[in-house]
Design an enzyme around this catalytic site. Structure first.
Site, PDB file in Angstrom:
ATOM      1  N   CYS A   1      -0.666 -64.407 -54.250  1.00 12.82           N
ATOM      2  CA  CYS A   1       0.078 -62.939 -53.697  1.00 12.82           C
ATOM      3  C   CYS A   1      -0.774 -62.124 -54.974  1.00 12.82           C
ATOM      4  CB  CYS A   1       1.280 -63.590 -53.802  1.00 12.82           C
ATOM      5  SG  CYS A   1       2.474 -63.817 -55.203  1.00 12.82           S
TER       6      CYS A   1
ATOM      7  N   CYS B   1      -1.378 -64.611 -59.827  1.00  9.79           N
ATOM      8  CA  CYS B   1      -1.390 -66.168 -59.003  1.00  9.79           C
ATOM      9  C   CYS B   1      -1.952 -65.583 -57.193  1.00  9.79           C
ATOM     10  CB  CYS B   1       0.364 -65.523 -57.536  1.00  9.79           C
ATOM     11  SG  CYS B   1       0.363 -66.616 -56.356  1.00  9.79           S
TER      12      CYS B   1
ATOM     13  N   TYR C   1       7.760-116.717 -66.148  1.00  8.93           N
ATOM     14  CA  TYR C   1       6.842-116.171 -67.312  1.00  8.93           C
ATOM     15  C   TYR C   1       7.207-116.944 -68.558  1.00  8.93           C
ATOM     16  CZ  TYR C   1       8.655-112.012 -67.916  1.00  8.93           C
ATOM     17  OH  TYR C   1       9.563-110.971 -68.119  1.00  8.93           O
TER      18      TYR C   1
ATOM     19  N   LYS D   1      -0.659-110.220 -67.547  1.00  8.37           N
ATOM     20  CA  LYS D   1       0.376-109.455 -67.828  1.00  8.37           C
ATOM     21  C   LYS D   1       0.909-108.930 -66.021  1.00  8.37           C
ATOM     22  CE  LYS D   1       2.773-106.130 -70.322  1.00  8.37           C
ATOM     23  NZ  LYS D   1       3.658-105.618 -69.737  1.00  8.37           N
TER      24      LYS D   1
HETATM   25  S1  IVH Z   1       6.673-112.608 -72.225  1.00  7.17           S
HETATM   26  C1  IVH Z   1       9.266-112.420 -75.187  1.00  7.17           C
HETATM   27  N1  IVH Z   1       4.079-112.263 -70.069  1.00  7.17           N
HETATM   28  O1  IVH Z   1       5.949-107.681 -70.174  1.00  7.17           O
HETATM   29  C2  IVH Z   1       8.483-113.150 -74.256  1.00  7.17           C
HETATM   30  N2  IVH Z   1       5.800-111.446 -70.393  1.00  7.17           N
HETATM   31  O2  IVH Z   1       6.189-105.653 -72.058  1.00  7.17           O
HETATM   32  C3  IVH Z   1       8.232-111.715 -74.078  1.00  7.17           C
HETATM   33  N3  IVH Z   1       5.120-109.542 -68.622  1.00  7.17           N
HETATM   34  O3  IVH Z   1       9.467-106.654 -70.677  1.00  7.17           O
HETATM   35  C4  IVH Z   1       7.639-111.260 -72.275  1.00  7.17           C
HETATM   36  N4  IVH Z   1       3.538-110.598 -67.683  1.00  7.17           N
HETATM   37  O4  IVH Z   1       7.759-107.473 -67.589  1.00  7.17           O
HETATM   38  C5  IVH Z   1       5.859-112.221 -70.887  1.00  7.17           C
HETATM   39  N5  IVH Z   1       3.263-113.677 -68.510  1.00  7.17           N
HETATM   40  C6  IVH Z   1       4.768-112.389 -69.309  1.00  7.17           C
HETATM   41  C7  IVH Z   1       3.913-111.085 -68.754  1.00  7.17           C
HETATM   42  C8  IVH Z   1       5.255-111.099 -69.647  1.00  7.17           C
HETATM   43  C9  IVH Z   1       4.696-109.458 -66.991  1.00  7.17           C
HETATM   44  C10 IVH Z   1       6.617-108.099 -69.268  1.00  7.17           C
HETATM   45  C11 IVH Z   1       7.188-108.118 -69.461  1.00  7.17           C
HETATM   46  C12 IVH Z   1       7.658-107.446 -70.142  1.00  7.17           C
HETATM   47  C13 IVH Z   1       6.822-107.043 -70.493  1.00  7.17           C
HETATM   48  C14 IVH Z   1       6.470-106.697 -72.031  1.00  7.17           C
END
Ligand code: IVH
Length: 669
Positions: free
Chosen positions: A409, A406, A225, A115
């Site tokens: 001061c 403070c 993604y 993520k």
């Molecule tokens: S999937 C329906 N995959 O995390 C699919 N999200 O809290 C939804 N994000 O808004 C997203 N890496 O901005 C997905 N490999 C990944 C991701 C990812 C970062 C972020 C994305 C999303 C948020 C979800």
């Protein structure tokens, strides 16, 4: 918990969560970690489930935090952009797996992806050509940031290939490499601009800049993604992403197929440490059902897909000893307790200090001197203390007490009812407040005086050369040249810049005075309604409150400011120095050039914000309208103007006027 207690708690949580959404998505300045945020959201969700009578469609549990700003056109997402359910533990991950197994008895695979921590983007393509890039917004519609996204090298503008659907949407995370982030912050510090707290904020902030050239200079990347289309090339998510990678999109190499939840957990453990070697920040793993058909069967809840979940890594924690607590006084007199710690290594840097926020936080932690404390890096630059290891507490150790006076001061501190912070009320004579006011006065958006950083102001203050902003205009080069680190050249530059600052327009001068609650926008409104400072000084509370946007809080702050003799004296001296305390007719474009014209504003502008353009239209006798019709005189068209407006204007034969042309005709270029 009784029903009425639950109601109160639910309302409080909703207000707080909405505020944190704004800090995260709009201001790019979160004040709590994701973990703390998720705890609040979870508590709200649990309470709403227990007391369904208080469930409400607009609750943050049902809605995605919105990043929509006023500066961009908005577009609807072809496929809503939802968020993900998340978890911090293995047990909930297994529950997620069990929920899916209840829906299907067939065997299926998961895909695990890191993520990436940035800002999400949805990009649509037609016949292989990039058409539009939209931020997540509120999930249904988002800001059109196409021009900015087109500057990102890892996003192709045009692609070719046999498997490419005629129309598709591709989603990813816009990220900034840590190395780029460090360089950017270094530059910002040198230019006296507040640094970004982390690469996510820097990426999200950059994506919303109005000038694509600056965006291009920040070397953003986009990790893809998700591919969406009515004609996907493959029936599995994994194959679709691999295919998209072949079309030229950036797909992380770490992505893996896992045949069961055990191997998902292995992936998660492996990357918990390994992720630190990546050039980008990641904050968890996203687990998705691989089969597109099964995804369809599982469907969505109001806010997230049932076929995916995010496992989030907890922010790194370290344990260290609390040595002492110091209390810092800010520019506005706010008191911030700061913990001084035995140096400890945390997420790659040595931590010596942590913020304690306020008296409530100290009480909540029941903090004692010499305690062993847990420190965590959340969304902010400064880490914070999140807990105390009581097993190490010495019985004789002293409780941390909040100061009553403070430290700068000696004035007794005040804490207003309902407010979390103590502050020093000695507005006029408390040194950090004086220095802070001078720093604000010279800042870029105020008088824009160069060459005077925080350290030089300190120096001038300590040498008794300045006590308030009007003293700046009496400074002489003989006084500056002998000061440490200042030579003849910098002294002359400073004086030149001070001299030039008398040309600053009246609204900015008002802002520069640093009257509480009078920010840039309020200063503009005030200057439009009270065209000389004397009008403002003589205004009574009723006259002030008659002005739209000025409420009782701002009105009483203005009255209090001008009731102080010392402030009146400062203004008298500033006037003598030649500062403009009146609206200069040559500076404001007012006139009747646009009399009887109905104008629609559309697109993104470089010179002023849309609000300023609206104001300029009115000042010049024109009327603003939001929809294009037969009575529209012309469209003030910025970059990337909305297609539907463009089509309509064309069919009605309504002319488009560029930003430059517009400024020319109203005489402001
Ligand atoms: S999937 C329906 N995959 O995390 C699919 N999200 O809290 C939804 N994000 O808004 C997203 N890496 O901005 C997905 N490999 C990944 C991701 C990812 C970062 C972020 C994305 C999303 C948020 C979800």
């Amino acid at each position: 918990m009784t029903k009425s207690e639950a109601k109160v708690r639910i309302e409080k949580l909703r207000i707080e969560i909405v505020e944190h959404n704004k800090r995260y998505y709009i201001l790019n300045q979160p004040s709590i970690s994701d973990f703390e945020y998720d705890i609040m959201l979870n508590e709200l969700d649990t309470l709403e489930k227990k007391f369904p009578e208080f469930v409400n469609e607009s609750s943050p549990t049902h809605r995605v935090g919105s990043d929509i700003t006023k500066e961009f056109e908005q577009y609807e997402h072809r496929y809503p952009m939802l968020s993900l359910g998340n978890t911090y533990n293995e047990e909930e991950l297994r529950e997620f797996d069990n929920r899916i197994r209840k829906v299907t008895s067939e065997s299926f695979e998961y895909v695990c992806e890191l993520k990436f921590d940035g800002a999400s983007i949805s990009i649509s393509y037609k016949d292989g050509v990039l058409i539009r890039a939209i931020t997540r917004g509120d999930g249904n519609k988002g800001d059109d940031v196409t021009l900015n996204v087109k500057t990102i090298k890892s996003i192709p503008h045009k692609i070719t290939g046999k498997t490419i659907p005629d129309e598709f949407v591709i989603r990813g995370e816009i990220v900034m490499r840590r190395a780029v982030f460090d360089r950017l912050n270094e530059d910002r510090k040198n230019a006296d601009i507040a640094p970004f707290a982390n690469p996510r904020n820097a990426a999200a902030g950059t994506l919303k800049l109005l000038d694509p050239k600056i965006v291009a200079s920040r070397s953003l990347d986009c990790m893809i993604y998700f591919l969406l289309s009515e004609n996907l090339p493959f029936s599995s998510h994994f194959d679709n992403l691999k295919e998209a990678s072949g079309w030229g999109f950036m797909v992380a190499e770490s992505i893996r197929k896992c045949s069961n939840i055990e191997s998902v957990i292995e992936f998660i453990f492996h990357w918990e440490t390994e992720r630190k070697n990546l050039p980008y920040d990641t904050d968890g793993v996203v687990v998705k059902v691989n089969s597109v058909r099964l995804q369809g069967e599982l469907g969505f809840t109001a806010k997230s897909p049932r076929w995916a979940i995010a496992y989030k890594y907890k922010a790194e924690e370290a344990t260290t000893r609390l040595l002492s607590v110091t209390f810092q006084i800010g520019r506005t007199g706010n008191v911030t307790p700061v913990a001084n710690l035995e140096p400890v290594l945390l997420s790659g840097s040595t931590v010596k200090r942590a913020t304690l926020h306020n008296a409530d936080q100290i009480a909540l932690l029941d903090l004692h001197l010499n305690d062993m404390v847990f420190v965590e890096k959340g969304g902010e630059i400064i880490p914070k203390i999140v807990g105390v290891d009581h097993s190490f507490r010495n019985e004789t150790s002293k409780m941390v007490e909040f100061i009553t006076n403070c430290p700068e001061c000696g004035t007794p501190l005040v804490r207003n009812e309902g407010e979390a912070n103590h502050f020093c009320p000695n507005y006029l004579h408390c040194p950090p407040q004086i220095k802070g006011r001078i720093e604000h006065f010279i800042s870029r958006k105020a008088m824009d005086i160069d060459g005077l950083g925080e350290e030089t102001i300190d120096l001038l203050y300590n040498k008794n050369l300045i006590r308030n902003v009007s003293d700046l205009y009496d400074l002489q080069s003989e006084q500056l040249i002998p000061l440490e680190r200042l030579g003849e050249k910098s002294a002359s530059n400073i004086l030149k810049s001070i001299k030039q600052s008398v040309e600053t327009p009246y609204p900015r001068v008002l802002f520069a005075l640093g009257i509480r609650h009078v920010g840039e926008t309020v200063a503009k409104t005030i200057s439009n309604n009270f065209t000389t400072i004397d009008d403002l000084i003589n205004a009574d509370p009723e006259q002030l409150k008659d002005v739209n946007e000025i409420g009782p809080k701002i009105a009483s702050s203005i009255i209090a400011y001008f009731s102080d003799k010392e402030n009146i004296e400062i203004i008298r001296r500033l006037k003598l120095a030649g500062i403009k305390f009146y609206y200069d007719a040559h500076e404001i474009t007012t006139g009747n050039t646009l009399n009887n014209k109905t104008i629609v504003i559309s697109g993104v502008f470089l010179k002023h914000s849309r609000d300023v353009y609206k104001e300029l239209i009115e000042k010049n006798g024109g009327k603003n309208s939001t929809s294009v019709s037969g009575s529209t005189s012309f469209i003030l068209a910025g970059n990337n103007m909305g297609q539907s407006k463009k089509d309509k204007a064309e069919s009605l034969g309504i002319p488009l006027m560029s930003e430059t042309e517009f400024l020319k005709i109203i005489g402001e270029d």
